[in-house]
Enzyme design. Structure first.
Site, PDB file in Angstrom:
ATOM      1  N   TYR A 103       5.401  16.490  28.819  1.00  0.00           N
ATOM      2  CA  TYR A 103       4.670  17.711  29.194  1.00  0.00           C
ATOM      3  C   TYR A 103       3.408  17.891  28.354  1.00  0.00           C
ATOM      4  O   TYR A 103       2.306  18.063  28.873  1.00  0.00           O
ATOM      5  CB  TYR A 103       5.595  18.919  29.004  1.00  0.00           C
ATOM      6  CG  TYR A 103       4.925  20.235  29.238  1.00  0.00           C
ATOM      7  CD1 TYR A 103       4.384  20.949  28.163  1.00  0.00           C
ATOM      8  CD2 TYR A 103       4.807  20.759  30.509  1.00  0.00           C
ATOM      9  CE1 TYR A 103       3.745  22.161  28.366  1.00  0.00           C
ATOM     10  CE2 TYR A 103       4.169  21.974  30.720  1.00  0.00           C
ATOM     11  CZ  TYR A 103       3.653  22.667  29.636  1.00  0.00           C
ATOM     12  OH  TYR A 103       3.012  23.872  29.847  1.00  0.00           O
ATOM     13  N   GLN A 104       3.568  17.805  27.000  1.00  0.00           N
ATOM     14  CA  GLN A 104       2.407  18.087  26.139  1.00  0.00           C
ATOM     15  C   GLN A 104       1.263  17.096  26.392  1.00  0.00           C
ATOM     16  O   GLN A 104       0.096  17.458  26.411  1.00  0.00           O
ATOM     17  CB  GLN A 104       2.811  18.009  24.656  1.00  0.00           C
ATOM     18  CG  GLN A 104       4.127  18.611  24.274  1.00  0.00           C
ATOM     19  CD  GLN A 104       4.165  20.142  24.278  1.00  0.00           C
ATOM     20  OE1 GLN A 104       3.167  20.786  24.621  1.00  0.00           O
ATOM     21  NE2 GLN A 104       5.309  20.698  23.920  1.00  0.00           N
ATOM     22  N   ASP A 161      -0.769  26.808  28.748  1.00  0.00           N
ATOM     23  CA  ASP A 161       0.577  26.300  28.466  1.00  0.00           C
ATOM     24  C   ASP A 161       1.514  27.506  28.388  1.00  0.00           C
ATOM     25  O   ASP A 161       1.959  27.925  27.314  1.00  0.00           O
ATOM     26  CB  ASP A 161       0.568  25.528  27.141  1.00  0.00           C
ATOM     27  CG  ASP A 161       1.957  25.109  26.738  1.00  0.00           C
ATOM     28  OD1 ASP A 161       2.167  24.857  25.518  1.00  0.00           O
ATOM     29  OD2 ASP A 161       2.850  25.051  27.608  1.00  0.00           O
ATOM     30  N   ASP A 209       7.190  30.928  32.243  1.00  0.00           N
ATOM     31  CA  ASP A 209       7.209  31.209  33.686  1.00  0.00           C
ATOM     32  C   ASP A 209       6.724  32.620  34.000  1.00  0.00           C
ATOM     33  O   ASP A 209       6.687  33.484  33.130  1.00  0.00           O
ATOM     34  CB  ASP A 209       8.645  31.009  34.210  1.00  0.00           C
ATOM     35  CG  ASP A 209       9.111  29.566  34.011  1.00  0.00           C
ATOM     36  OD1 ASP A 209      10.197  29.356  33.462  1.00  0.00           O
ATOM     37  OD2 ASP A 209       8.334  28.653  34.367  1.00  0.00           O
TER      38      ASP A 209
HETATM   39  N1  SAM Z   1       6.117  24.088  28.055  1.00  0.00           N
HETATM   40  C1  SAM Z   1       6.624  25.407  28.384  1.00  0.00           C
HETATM   41  C2  SAM Z   1       6.734  25.578  29.880  1.00  0.00           C
HETATM   42  O1  SAM Z   1       6.210  24.733  30.615  1.00  0.00           O
HETATM   43  O2  SAM Z   1       7.375  26.547  30.310  1.00  0.00           O
HETATM   44  C3  SAM Z   1       5.756  26.467  27.754  1.00  0.00           C
HETATM   45  C4  SAM Z   1       5.871  26.416  26.287  1.00  0.00           C
HETATM   46  S1  SAM Z   1       5.032  27.582  25.345  1.00  0.00           S
HETATM   47  C5  SAM Z   1       6.293  27.934  24.209  1.00  0.00           C
HETATM   48  C6  SAM Z   1       4.895  29.029  26.356  1.00  0.00           C
HETATM   49  C7  SAM Z   1       4.287  30.153  25.527  1.00  0.00           C
HETATM   50  O3  SAM Z   1       3.540  31.070  26.341  1.00  0.00           O
HETATM   51  C8  SAM Z   1       5.327  31.027  24.805  1.00  0.00           C
HETATM   52  O4  SAM Z   1       5.230  30.814  23.419  1.00  0.00           O
HETATM   53  C9  SAM Z   1       4.972  32.463  25.201  1.00  0.00           C
HETATM   54  O5  SAM Z   1       5.154  33.384  24.151  1.00  0.00           O
HETATM   55  C10 SAM Z   1       3.513  32.295  25.596  1.00  0.00           C
HETATM   56  N2  SAM Z   1       2.989  33.375  26.448  1.00  0.00           N
HETATM   57  C11 SAM Z   1       3.613  33.973  27.488  1.00  0.00           C
HETATM   58  N3  SAM Z   1       2.830  34.930  28.019  1.00  0.00           N
HETATM   59  C12 SAM Z   1       1.662  34.935  27.292  1.00  0.00           C
HETATM   60  C13 SAM Z   1       0.455  35.692  27.357  1.00  0.00           C
HETATM   61  N4  SAM Z   1       0.296  36.657  28.280  1.00  0.00           N
HETATM   62  N5  SAM Z   1      -0.533  35.423  26.468  1.00  0.00           N
HETATM   63  C14 SAM Z   1      -0.368  34.440  25.523  1.00  0.00           C
HETATM   64  N6  SAM Z   1       0.764  33.689  25.403  1.00  0.00           N
HETATM   65  C15 SAM Z   1       1.767  33.939  26.287  1.00  0.00           C
END
Ligand code: SAM
Length: 312
Positions: free
Chosen positions: A84-85, A179, A182
């Site tokens: 993924y990354q 990134d 959901d």
């Molecule tokens: N690889 C993962 C996937 O495909 O579902 C995503 C990993 S990463 C940990 C997702 C990040 O998005 C989380 O740490 C979450 O806190 C962050 N996130 C969610 N909503 C956000 C927003 N509105 N602004 C910034 N970050 C957000």
């Protein structure tokens, strides 16, 4: 870090009333994939917490290394995070010559930062993550991902990605990588039209965006809406790519790759092959290469039909 999520005496853990940890197994249940659940055998629960935004669990699995779970949904496992990354980062950055300024929205585990840092042309990497607990937990338990935060080009912003984009000067970035988790919870707004309009505004002419775009097996209705919105907003090109990540629902994850009006971007044929830079790297790529880059845009007929017909 805030208090633990509620777990009962038999070790089971419930989120939103659904038992996600039962008899030593974690099961990923969500209304986003009704009727199915992927399970991983737990060796040890390492961390349980509740931030202002989501439940956070880290456990050591029997077969996928350590696992980060947010609100009951697997975000990262040590074994398959490379797919993924590497793909969400190198699909956009290898499609434009000499990316200099990159913005990552979400990505609090640091894995995308680690991959962006491979590009020697990059001078500035901004990351906007809403939940500081994710950053803290990743730095403590996922050093192979959080290494991304150590790069001197990285500027970490803790806050909402929508608000951050509103503060950005128009045309700042060569690339934006979304990134996100959901569209249930804090990431809900990151799948809507106003957010994509803010992304387009933050990109230079011919700039590129790559967003996490769910599963063609489970979410064609979500993907169709995203494609429709992107076609209205991004006047360069709009493409959907996908890859395999065993621990994501249905074993695949997709990416929306769009460019703004300006210098043409041919996402299907990388112009900035990172393979060449790879030879000097002490941590070689595990998944991405130029061939799998081009192959990622080959879609099964059912998906291609929906994506190509959306809003034409
Ligand atoms: N690889 C993962 C996937 O495909 O579902 C995503 C990993 S990463 C940990 C997702 C990040 O998005 C989380 O740490 C979450 O806190 C962050 N996130 C969610 N909503 C956000 C927003 N509105 N602004 C910034 N970050 C957000």
């Amino acid at each position: 870090m805030a208090g633990a999520v509620n777990s009962s005496s038999d070790g089971s853990v419930a989120q939103n009333g659904i038992n996600t940890i039962v008899q030593g197994w974690f099961s990923e249940m969500s209304p986003m994939w009704p009727g199915e659940a992927h399970s991983l055998k737990i060796e040890e629960i390492i961390f349980q917490g509740k931030s202002d935004y989501q439940d956070v669990i880290v456990f050591k699995s029997s077969t996928y290394g350590k696992v980060l779970v947010l609100d009951g949904v697997i975000q990262v496992t040590e074994r398959d995070e490379c797919a993924y990354q590497e793909m969400i980062t190198h699909l956009p950055l290898c499609s434009i010559p000499n990316p200099r300024k990159v913005l990552v929205i979400g990505g609090g585990d640091g894995g995308v930062l680690r991959e962006v840092a491979r590009h020697t042309s990059v001078e500035q990497i901004d990351l906007c993550e809403i939940d500081s607990m994710v950053v803290e937990v990743s730095k403590k338990y996922f050093p192979s991902l959080a290494v991304g935060f150590e790069d001197p080009r990285v500027n970490l912003h803790i806050g909402d990605g929508v608000a951050f984009l509103k503060s950005v000067t128009e045309g700042t970035y060569d690339a934006v990588i979304v990134d996100s988790s959901d569209p249930i919870g804090p990431a809900e707004e990151l799948f809507k039209k106003p957010f994509f309009e803010l992304v387009a505004r933050a990109l230079r002419p011919g700039g590129v965006v790559c967003t996490q775009a769910e599963s063609i097996w489970l979410h064609m209705h979500i993907i169709e809406d995203i494609v429709k919105n992107c076609r209205q907003i991004f006047k360069g090109s709009v493409n959907y790519a996908w890859t395999t990540v065993p621990t994501y629902p249905s074993g695949v994850i997709g990416f929306m790759l769009c460019s703004t009006e300006g210098p043409a971007v041919d996402f299907r044929h990388p112009v900035n092959p990172i393979d060449a830079q790879e030879s000097q790297c002490d941590r070689p790529l595990k998944f991405y290469n130029s061939e799998i880059h081009s192959a990622a845009f080959c879609l099964p007929s059912f998906a291609r039909k929906v994506i190509e017909s959306s809003s034409k």
